[in-house]
Design a protein around this motif. Structure first.
Motif, PDB file in Angstrom:
ATOM      1  N   UNK A 165      64.438 -16.459  28.039  1.00 16.63           N
ATOM      2  CA  UNK A 165      63.176 -15.090  27.449  1.00 16.63           C
ATOM      3  C   UNK A 165      61.763 -16.090  28.354  1.00 16.63           C
ATOM      4  N   UNK A 166      61.464 -17.149  27.751  1.00 13.85           N
ATOM      5  CA  UNK A 166      60.044 -17.903  28.085  1.00 13.85           C
ATOM      6  C   UNK A 166      59.705 -17.573  30.055  1.00 13.85           C
ATOM      7  N   UNK A 167      61.315 -17.430  31.111  1.00 14.39           N
ATOM      8  CA  UNK A 167      60.963 -16.819  31.770  1.00 14.39           C
ATOM      9  C   UNK A 167      60.774 -15.597  32.118  1.00 14.39           C
ATOM     10  N   UNK A 168      61.631 -14.737  31.806  1.00 14.51           N
ATOM     11  CA  UNK A 168      60.957 -13.143  31.643  1.00 14.51           C
ATOM     12  C   UNK A 168      59.016 -13.242  31.197  1.00 14.51           C
ATOM     13  N   UNK A 169      58.986 -13.857  30.432  1.00 14.44           N
ATOM     14  CA  UNK A 169      57.308 -14.348  30.371  1.00 14.44           C
ATOM     15  C   UNK A 169      56.655 -14.767  30.998  1.00 14.44           C
ATOM     16  N   UNK A 170      57.171 -15.284  31.958  1.00 15.35           N
ATOM     17  CA  UNK A 170      56.479 -16.178  32.803  1.00 15.35           C
ATOM     18  C   UNK A 170      56.245 -15.078  34.056  1.00 15.35           C
ATOM     19  N   UNK A 171      57.686 -14.227  34.213  1.00 13.36           N
ATOM     20  CA  UNK A 171      57.591 -13.616  35.241  1.00 13.36           C
ATOM     21  C   UNK A 171      56.665 -12.107  35.177  1.00 13.36           C
ATOM     22  N   UNK A 172      56.179 -12.135  34.123  1.00 12.81           N
ATOM     23  CA  UNK A 172      55.503 -10.450  33.560  1.00 12.81           C
ATOM     24  C   UNK A 172      54.488 -10.678  33.782  1.00 12.81           C
ATOM     25  N   UNK A 173      53.970 -12.332  32.980  1.00  9.20           N
ATOM     26  CA  UNK A 173      52.761 -12.537  33.945  1.00  9.20           C
ATOM     27  C   UNK A 173      52.686 -12.630  34.654  1.00  9.20           C
ATOM     28  N   UNK A 174      53.457 -13.164  36.268  1.00 12.55           N
ATOM     29  CA  UNK A 174      52.224 -12.990  37.132  1.00 12.55           C
ATOM     30  C   UNK A 174      51.942 -12.371  37.769  1.00 12.55           C
ATOM     31  N   UNK A 175      51.187 -12.878  39.003  1.00 16.64           N
ATOM     32  CA  UNK A 175      50.789 -11.646  39.352  1.00 16.64           C
ATOM     33  C   UNK A 175      51.259 -10.995  40.611  1.00 16.64           C
ATOM     34  N   UNK A 176      52.452 -11.470  41.030  1.00 18.27           N
ATOM     35  CA  UNK A 176      52.853 -10.985  42.197  1.00 18.27           C
ATOM     36  C   UNK A 176      54.380 -10.614  41.491  1.00 18.27           C
ATOM     37  N   UNK A 177      55.118  -9.647  42.507  1.00 17.78           N
ATOM     38  CA  UNK A 177      56.430  -9.476  42.247  1.00 17.78           C
ATOM     39  C   UNK A 177      57.354  -9.886  42.233  1.00 17.78           C
ATOM     40  N   UNK A 178      58.438 -10.338  41.582  1.00 20.71           N
ATOM     41  CA  UNK A 178      59.351 -11.569  41.217  1.00 20.71           C
ATOM     42  C   UNK A 178      60.785 -10.877  40.941  1.00 20.71           C
ATOM     43  N   UNK A 179      62.223 -11.026  41.253  1.00 23.22           N
ATOM     44  CA  UNK A 179      63.260 -10.333  40.958  1.00 23.22           C
ATOM     45  C   UNK A 179      64.126 -11.808  41.526  1.00 23.22           C
ATOM     46  N   UNK A 180      65.150 -11.929  39.976  1.00 25.27           N
ATOM     47  CA  UNK A 180      66.234 -12.691  41.004  1.00 25.27           C
ATOM     48  C   UNK A 180      67.359 -11.932  41.244  1.00 25.27           C
ATOM     49  N   UNK A 181      68.483 -12.709  41.241  1.00 25.06           N
ATOM     50  CA  UNK A 181      69.832 -11.969  41.345  1.00 25.06           C
ATOM     51  C   UNK A 181      70.629 -13.913  41.236  1.00 25.06           C
ATOM     52  N   UNK A 182      71.892 -13.096  40.735  1.00 23.72           N
ATOM     53  CA  UNK A 182      73.045 -13.777  40.217  1.00 23.72           C
ATOM     54  C   UNK A 182      73.537 -14.442  41.838  1.00 23.72           C
ATOM     55  N   UNK A 183      74.169 -15.687  41.694  1.00 22.37           N
ATOM     56  CA  UNK A 183      75.426 -16.098  42.869  1.00 22.37           C
ATOM     57  C   UNK A 183      76.002 -15.662  42.808  1.00 22.37           C
ATOM     58  N   UNK A 184      77.889 -15.092  43.508  1.00 22.38           N
ATOM     59  CA  UNK A 184      77.432 -15.207  44.709  1.00 22.38           C
ATOM     60  C   UNK A 184      77.581 -13.255  44.727  1.00 22.38           C
ATOM     61  N   UNK A 185      76.971 -12.454  44.117  1.00 23.50           N
ATOM     62  CA  UNK A 185      77.657 -11.653  43.630  1.00 23.50           C
ATOM     63  C   UNK A 185      76.023 -10.821  44.462  1.00 23.50           C
ATOM     64  N   UNK A 186      75.459 -11.367  43.689  1.00 22.26           N
ATOM     65  CA  UNK A 186      73.875 -11.040  44.693  1.00 22.26           C
ATOM     66  C   UNK A 186      73.671  -9.646  43.177  1.00 22.26           C
ATOM     67  N   UNK A 187      73.786  -9.431  42.146  1.00 19.26           N
ATOM     68  CA  UNK A 187      73.236  -8.544  41.478  1.00 19.26           C
ATOM     69  C   UNK A 187      71.657  -9.357  41.318  1.00 19.26           C
TER      70      UNK A 187
END
Length: 962
Positions: A165-187
């Motif tokens: 939750x904290x990470x999502x908040x941090x990501x949402x507050x970041x000025x740039x686009x951020x994407x996270x994918x699981x490994x190894x599926x790439x989801x």
């Protein structure tokens, strides 16, 4: 509930176990099974919960504190009042099993400290024989480790969720686009709002990178689309690659493109295993495009400089136009570039140069000319650039599409055009671009194209001037070579220093021989002093130099040359060199001499000609008269010139009836404006006022196509006309005489035949009256008398035919000679023994049928009559003799001796006595007269005893046939 108890020892445990030993083998097996079971098993006999049995695991659980025969709570007092006691009571009381999962029990593990333990407990009541419950069997499985582990996991999961939750908040507050994918599926499991804003679409979770690649379209710098494994995040997750600021051109839903710089990194666990990947996207569209624009402007400026060098070094105007077209397309980044040149302010330009990218490769051969109106005209006529999107282009009133050329013309997408303008402000054409590679044409593009158009305009004019100069130089060199011109240069003092190959080639002098004043040695000795003086005088006076002298050729002959030189003046007025040439005028001098001789000859001929010759200028003034013309008109040339009037007003101004003869009706004066020769006859007025008839020919004198004068040939035909009138009078008289002669011949024939017919009738009557008394000799005499009468009639008819032969004309018509001969043979009706043969291939003529038939009738009849044999053979032949046909009539008779060949054509001439062969001696005379009157001739080929051949010619076409 947690229970506290301690173990009081197991002194009696060994005795109890021995007492409990089974005695049978089956019992021992069951006992062993229970003892080694993986589950703690104990049997309690209630309600005091006396321990009847414990297996090894139950003993280990209680640390050997339990003993058979003792109460449970004595052995494990910490269990009293616990949930275990409650379960035992429930099972014992109800007689039904009781169970509990993950039951918390605090046990003394032997060290006096209570420790938490978690067990899955099942209590099974054993019924008594008398009813009720006798004992309860305890089954217990310790799950302490599993419970504690699960609780740790749950705790960690809670912590992880909190961190997430904290990470999502941090990501949402970041000025740039951020994407996270699981490994190894790439989801793709996470993305922020900044990414959605960058790409113009909400975050789309994807099961793998293939699905991500299908949802998001990205392109490399070279335009290639990103494959699933090429995305920065995919490389980080799959390969552990660390990607830094990789620009990716992303396609937005609205069709626009964003340039995103992606940085990706793998996320590893404590063991170093990749468990996820993260990518950060920075929108660099504005920065990259600004950088690209700056780079493009820099490249365009550099390209302009390179284009200037390339254009000005192009070897030809055609190559230069191609270079400009290609440079314009590459500098601005368009798919189409065209240069069209204006032809003397005519806006219907030809396409002079085309540059098309591979996108339009199929149209590279298109060269149709524009129609000279529409959108192109706006640029050329106004000399200003135009920039339009495709929508603006189609909305422009001057835009007319491609009409019939649409299937062949490359399609357009937007338009940018700049005029090519000369130094004088006149339009030279235009350069136009269409279909920009990226976006629409901009103001910067227009500025670059205008600069390129200005550069091109200067280059085009320079190229044209260069080509004109080269052409002029080529013409000059060709002229020099064609006219044998010798070119030279000297110093200001007149001394020759520079070499002149043309001088050396003409004179044969070496360079050493001609420098300085050595050139005078090649001048004719008689002209040398004059040439030297003229040259030195020109050098001293600084004026143009021109002199004619003879110059020795390489072969030693002398050439008449005209030498001309001019000083080249510097800005300060001084001479910095002389340039000049010697022109070989030998041919001109020879031509002048030949012309002088020819002129004298023509003048001599004209002056001595009996035909009158006059020349008039464009105003009908006389400029020349020969003596014959003076004699005919009565005027001298000096008199005509002194009067200074049109020649018509002096010799052709009125008609014999005294009426005026306007000049515009005069055929002689019409020859000049019509520029055509006029011929005819007319009446002139003599100087003394008398009229005389002339035949004239008036021919215009043309300078190119411009009439400048008239030559008039005049012949006095007054006497000729008088002779013609006399001839016509005589012909008319002759025709009257012929008619009278014909009338006389007819009357004479009639009057002479009348008594002959009386004599013939009388002899017949006498024979009839004396039929019984007339003897043989007398009867023969009477027959001879009638023969003489018939001969006399035939003679009269022959004389009449002869008088008409050659004078009487018949209608000209197509005549088939073969058919004529067939008709003649049928009329003659030869004896059965005789044979008349006609050679095949007889011609068809346009002539008079009856005269030709008469000729064949007479010749064939004569051949049959004079053959003097029963098996007579007559053959009619033919051959082509050029303008005539030659016919022959050949027989196998006795022939005619050569001395009689001329005699047979005379009147009343026969070669045998008329009593032997009946004839008048006129037939061949008539034949000869007919043939010769038709332009042919007739002759005999024969010898005595060899038969005779009569040949005659007949014109292929009658001259009277019109």
């Amino acid at each position: 509930m947690t229970q506290h108890f301690r173990d009081d020892g197991a002194a009696a445990r060994g005795i109890n176990q021995k007492e409990a030993q089974p005695t049978s083998d089956a019992s021992r097996s069951v006992h062993a099974l229970f003892m080694e079971a993986p589950t703690a098993i104990a049997v309690f006999r209630g309600p005091d919960w006396v321990i009847d049995f414990t297996n090894r695991l139950a003993q280990r659980l209680f640390r050997d504190r339990t003993a058979v025969g003792r109460r449970l709570f004595q052995c494990a007092p910490e269990l009293a009042g616990s949930q275990v006691a409650e379960l035992l009571d429930r099972a014992h009381t109800t007689g039904r099993p009781a169970a509990a999962c993950e039951l918390l029990i605090l046990l003394d593990r032997g060290d006096g400290e209570l420790a938490e333990g978690y067990f899955n407990v099942t209590l099974q009541p054993l019924p008594a024989a008398a009813g009720g419950t006798e004992s309860v069997v305890l089954f217990a499985v310790e799950v302490t480790d599993q419970v504690l582990a699960r609780r740790r996991i749950e705790q960690l999961a809670e912590q992880l969720e909190h961190e997430r939750h904290k990470l999502e908040q941090v990501i949402q507050q970041m000025p740039h686009a951020v994407y996270i994918a699981d490994a190894p599926s790439g989801q793709l499991v996470m993305g922020n709002a900044q990414g959605a804003e960058q790409l113009g679409r909400p975050f789309v979770p994807s099961l793998d990178f293939a699905a991500y690649s299908a949802a998001y379209q990205g392109f490399h710098a070279d335009g290639r689309p990103y494959a699933a494994h090429e995305w920065p995040l995919a490389r980080a997750v799959t390969n552990g690659e660390l990607v830094r600021s990789e620009p990716v051109e992303m396609l937005r839903p609205d069709g626009s493109r964003a340039i995103i710089e992606y940085s990706a990194a793998p996320i590893r666990d404590a063991s170093g295993q990749i468990v996820a990947g993260v990518v950060v996207g920075v929108d660099a569209t504005a920065r990259v495009r600004a950088l690209r624009d700056e780079q493009r402007r820099s490249e365009q400026l550099k390209g302009l400089a390179e284009a200037s060098l390339a254009v000005n070094s192009a070897p030809s105007l055609e190559r230069m136009l191609a270079e400009i077209t290609e440079r314009a397309r590459s500098l601005i980044g368009a798919h189409q570039s065209v240069i069209s040149m204006t032809d003397d302010q005519n806006w219907a330009q030809a396409i002079n140069a085309v540059s098309l990218s591979d996108k339009y490769a199929a149209y590279r051969g298109y060269e149709a000319r524009t129609i000279g109106s529409g959108i192109y005209t706006l640029v050329c006529a106004q000399n200003r650039p135009l920039r339009m999107t495709q929508a603006e282009l189609e909305a422009q009133p001057a835009w007319r599409g491609f009409s019939d050329e649409a299937p062949r013309h490359p399609p357009m997408r937007g338009w940018l055009a700049a005029p090519l303008v000369g130094r004088d402000g006149k339009n030279l054409g235009l350069i136009q671009l269409s279909d920009k590679v990226e976006g629409e044409f901009t103001g910067d593009d227009e500025s670059i194209l205008v600069q390129l158009a200005q550069l091109a305009s200067v280059a085009i004019e320079n190229a044209r001037l260069r080509e004109e100069a080269l052409a002029a130089e080529k013409r000059f060199r060709s002229m020099v070579e064609a006219t044998t011109v010798v070119v030279w240069r000297t110093k200001p003092n007149g001394h020759v220093v520079d070499d002149s190959p043309s001088w050396r080639g003409f004179t044969g002098q070496s360079y050493e021989e001609w420098i300085g004043y050595g050139w005078l040695d090649a001048v004719h000795p008689d002209d040398r002093e004059h040439a030297n003086a003229a040259w030195r005088g020109a050098v001293e006076s600084k004026k143009r130099y021109e002199v004619e002298y003879r110059l020795r050729r390489r072969d030693g002959s002398w050439a008449h040359t005209v030498a001309r030189g001019v000083p080249l003046i510097a800005d300060d007025g001084s001479i910095y060199e002389w340039v000049g040439c010697n022109v070989d005028v030998s041919d001109i001098r020879r031509a002048e001499e030949a012309f002088r001789v020819q002129h004298q000859l023509v003048r001599t001929i004209a002056e001595n000609a009996t035909l009158g010759l006059l020349m008039m200028d464009a105003h009908q003034r006389c400029t020349f008269m020969n003596p014959a013309a003076e004699k005919i008109t009565g005027f001298t040339f000096d008199e005509i010139k002194a009067l200074d009037r049109p020649l018509h007003d002096l010799i052709h101004h009125k008609r014999p009836d005294g009426s005026a003869y306007p000049m515009d009706e005069c055929p002689i004066d019409r020859a000049l404006p019509r520029k055509s020769q006029e011929q005819g006859e007319d009446v002139f007025v003599h100087k003394d006022g008398s009229f005389y008839q002339v035949a004239f020919t008036a021919s215009p004198i043309l300078d190119g196509s411009i009439p400048v004068g008239t030559v008039v040939e005049v012949r006095d035909i007054t006497e000729q006309k008088r002779a013609e009138e006399e001839r016509e009078r005589l012909i008319a008289a002759l025709e009257r005489s012929n008619k009278e002669l014909d009338q006389f011949a007819y009357v004479a024939s009639h009057d002479l035949k009348a008594p002959l017919r009386g004599i013939a009738n009388l002899t017949q009557w006498i024979e009839e009256d004396l039929a019984g008394t007339l003897e043989g000799e007398s009867r023969e005499h009477m027959s001879l008398l009638r023969g003489r009468v018939r001969r006399m009639e035939a003679l009269i008819d022959g004389i009449l035919d002869y008088s008409r032969a050659g004078r009487v004309r018949h209608a000209v018509e197509p005549v088939d000679v073969g058919q004529v001969l067939a008709d003649v043979i049928e009329l003659i009706a030869p004896a059965s023994e005789a044979r008349v043969e006609v050679a095949p291939g007889q011609p068809v003529l346009r002539t008079e049928r009856i005269p030709l038939q008469q000729v064949f009738m007479n010749l064939i009849s004569n051949a049959l009559k004079h053959a003097r044999r029963a098996d007579v053979r007559v053959r009619v032949g033919h051959r082509d003799a050029g303008l005539h046909h030659e016919f022959s009539v050949e027989d196998n008779g006795p022939g005619i001796a050569p001395e009689f060949h001329d005699r047979v054509w005379g009147l009343f001439q026969t070669l045998e006595a008329r009593d032997k062969v009946e004839g008048t001696g006129i037939g061949l005379s008539v034949v000869k007269k007919i043939v010769e009157s038709r332009g042919g001739r007739i002759w005999i080929e024969s010898a005595r005893g060899q038969g005779a051949t009569f040949r005659f010619t007949w014109q292929k076409r009658d001259p009277n046939d019109r």
